[in-house]
Design a protein around this motif. Sequence first.
Motif, mmCIF file in Angstrom:
data_model
loop_
_atom_site.group_PDB
_atom_site.id
_atom_site.type_symbol
_atom_site.label_atom_id
_atom_site.label_comp_id
_atom_site.label_asym_id
_atom_site.label_seq_id
_atom_site.Cartn_x
_atom_site.Cartn_y
_atom_site.Cartn_z
ATOM 1 N N TYR A 26 9.622 30.274 -12.481
ATOM 2 C CA TYR A 26 10.570 29.458 -11.721
ATOM 3 C C TYR A 26 9.815 28.529 -10.760
ATOM 4 N N GLU A 27 8.814 29.075 -10.058
ATOM 5 C CA GLU A 27 8.023 28.254 -9.143
ATOM 6 C C GLU A 27 7.261 27.171 -9.896
ATOM 7 N N LYS A 28 6.775 27.484 -11.084
ATOM 8 C CA LYS A 28 6.075 26.489 -11.904
ATOM 9 C C LYS A 28 7.010 25.334 -12.268
ATOM 10 N N THR A 29 8.242 25.666 -12.628
ATOM 11 C CA THR A 29 9.230 24.634 -12.969
ATOM 12 C C THR A 29 9.514 23.755 -11.756
ATOM 13 N N CYS A 30 9.746 24.373 -10.602
ATOM 14 C CA CYS A 30 10.006 23.616 -9.374
ATOM 15 C C CYS A 30 8.810 22.752 -9.002
ATOM 16 N N LEU A 31 7.605 23.296 -9.145
ATOM 17 C CA LEU A 31 6.386 22.562 -8.819
ATOM 18 C C LEU A 31 6.219 21.356 -9.741
ATOM 19 N N LYS A 32 6.441 21.546 -11.029
ATOM 20 C CA LYS A 32 6.324 20.427 -11.976
ATOM 21 C C LYS A 32 7.316 19.321 -11.623
ATOM 22 N N ASP A 33 8.529 19.701 -11.253
ATOM 23 C CA ASP A 33 9.542 18.704 -10.851
ATOM 24 C C ASP A 33 9.090 17.941 -9.615
ATOM 25 N N LYS A 34 8.540 18.652 -8.641
ATOM 26 C CA LYS A 34 8.094 18.015 -7.387
ATOM 27 C C LYS A 34 6.917 17.079 -7.663
ATOM 28 N N VAL A 35 5.988 17.499 -8.509
ATOM 29 C CA VAL A 35 4.832 16.653 -8.860
ATOM 30 C C VAL A 35 5.315 15.390 -9.553
ATOM 31 N N GLU A 36 6.258 15.525 -10.481
ATOM 32 C CA GLU A 36 6.819 14.354 -11.157
ATOM 33 C C GLU A 36 7.442 13.394 -10.148
ATOM 34 N N GLN A 37 8.111 13.939 -9.136
ATOM 35 C CA GLN A 37 8.760 13.140 -8.101
ATOM 36 C C GLN A 37 7.739 12.410 -7.225
ATOM 37 N N MET A 38 6.591 13.044 -6.977
ATOM 38 C CA MET A 38 5.604 12.481 -6.054
ATOM 39 C C MET A 38 4.549 11.608 -6.729
ATOM 40 N N HIS A 39 4.310 11.806 -8.024
ATOM 41 C CA HIS A 39 3.290 11.047 -8.754
ATOM 42 C C HIS A 39 3.621 9.557 -8.693
ATOM 43 N N CYS A 40 2.606 8.722 -8.669
ATOM 44 C CA CYS A 40 2.807 7.278 -8.499
ATOM 45 C C CYS A 40 3.733 6.667 -9.534
ATOM 46 N N SER A 41 3.763 7.186 -10.752
ATOM 47 C CA SER A 41 4.623 6.602 -11.780
ATOM 48 C C SER A 41 6.099 6.723 -11.411
ATOM 49 N N ALA A 42 6.481 7.794 -10.713
ATOM 50 C CA ALA A 42 7.878 7.951 -10.283
ATOM 51 C C ALA A 42 8.236 6.904 -9.237
ATOM 52 N N GLY A 43 7.307 6.596 -8.364
ATOM 53 C CA GLY A 43 7.552 5.576 -7.346
ATOM 54 C C GLY A 43 7.831 4.226 -7.954
ATOM 55 N N TYR A 44 7.065 3.882 -8.968
ATOM 56 C CA TYR A 44 7.285 2.603 -9.626
ATOM 57 C C TYR A 44 8.607 2.591 -10.373
ATOM 58 N N LYS A 45 8.982 3.720 -10.973
ATOM 59 C CA LYS A 45 10.257 3.808 -11.697
ATOM 60 C C LYS A 45 11.434 3.697 -10.743
ATOM 61 N N ARG A 46 11.265 4.210 -9.512
ATOM 62 C CA ARG A 46 12.342 4.161 -8.519
ATOM 63 C C ARG A 46 12.330 2.856 -7.730
ATOM 64 N N ASN A 47 11.462 1.939 -8.101
ATOM 65 C CA ASN A 47 11.353 0.644 -7.428
ATOM 66 C C ASN A 47 10.954 0.783 -5.954
ATOM 67 N N ILE A 48 10.018 1.679 -5.724
ATOM 68 C CA ILE A 48 9.450 1.875 -4.394
ATOM 69 C C ILE A 48 8.115 1.140 -4.361
ATOM 70 N N GLN A 49 7.805 0.503 -3.262
ATOM 71 C CA GLN A 49 6.529 -0.179 -3.127
ATOM 72 C C GLN A 49 5.457 0.856 -2.781
ATOM 73 N N VAL A 50 4.606 1.191 -3.757
ATOM 74 C CA VAL A 50 3.560 2.192 -3.561
ATOM 75 C C VAL A 50 2.364 1.532 -2.875
ATOM 76 N N LEU A 51 1.982 2.081 -1.733
ATOM 77 C CA LEU A 51 0.842 1.550 -0.983
ATOM 78 C C LEU A 51 -0.427 2.330 -1.281
ATOM 79 N N MET A 52 -0.321 3.637 -1.355
ATOM 80 C CA MET A 52 -1.440 4.523 -1.670
ATOM 81 C C MET A 52 -0.910 5.508 -2.708
ATOM 82 N N ALA A 53 -1.376 5.367 -3.931
ATOM 83 C CA ALA A 53 -0.827 6.136 -5.041
ATOM 84 C C ALA A 53 -1.363 7.557 -5.085
#
Length: 158
Positions: free
Chosen positions: A32-59
Motif C-alpha cells: 500500500y505504501e509503495k502504491t502511495c509513494l509511486k503516486d506521489k513521485v508521479e505527482q512531483m516528477h517534472c513531467s507532471a508539472g509540464y502536463k499540469r501547465n505549471i512553470q517548472v523552475l527547478m525540475a
Amino acid sequence: MNKFDVISILESETFNKKGIELDLSSSTISDYEKTCLKDKVEQMHCSAGYKRNIQVLMALVTTDFIGLSSANKIYLSTIRGNSLAEVNEKIDADSKKWESKIIINFIINDEAILKVIDELYNRIDSLSSIEQIRWGAAVENDVTNKYCLEIISYASSG
C-alpha cells in the motif's frame, strides 16, 4: 555537466510518455505504501508539472528519487497556505513526522519566489533531523493557496 547534457536530460524526462519508472523491489515498505509513494513521485516528477501547465523552475528528475528504492520508512504530505507564517507553522507540526531524508517540491504563487524558496528551504534545512534534501520548484498561477509544498520523507537502509 554542460548545457546540452542538461537539456537532453530534461527533454527525456519531460516527454517520457510512460512516466517515471521507480523500482521499489528492495524497499521494505508495505505494498500500500509503495502504491502511495509511486503516486506521489508521479505527482512531483517534472513531467507532471509540464502536463499540469505549471512553470517548472527547478525540475525534480529521476535521479532525485533513486534513494527511494531502498526506503524502509516513508511519510508523504502536502503543506498548503496563504502566508509564510502559516506554512512555517505547518512545517513545525508536520516535520515531527518526517524521516531523515526529504524530497520537496515548492509550488509557489508569489512575486518574490526566490526569496520565498530560500526562506522555506533554510527553515527546513535548520531542522536537526534532516540529513538530505532534494528539491524542485515551480510556479502555478491558478491555485487557491499561495504556497504548496509537496513532500516525500523517508529513511533508507542504503
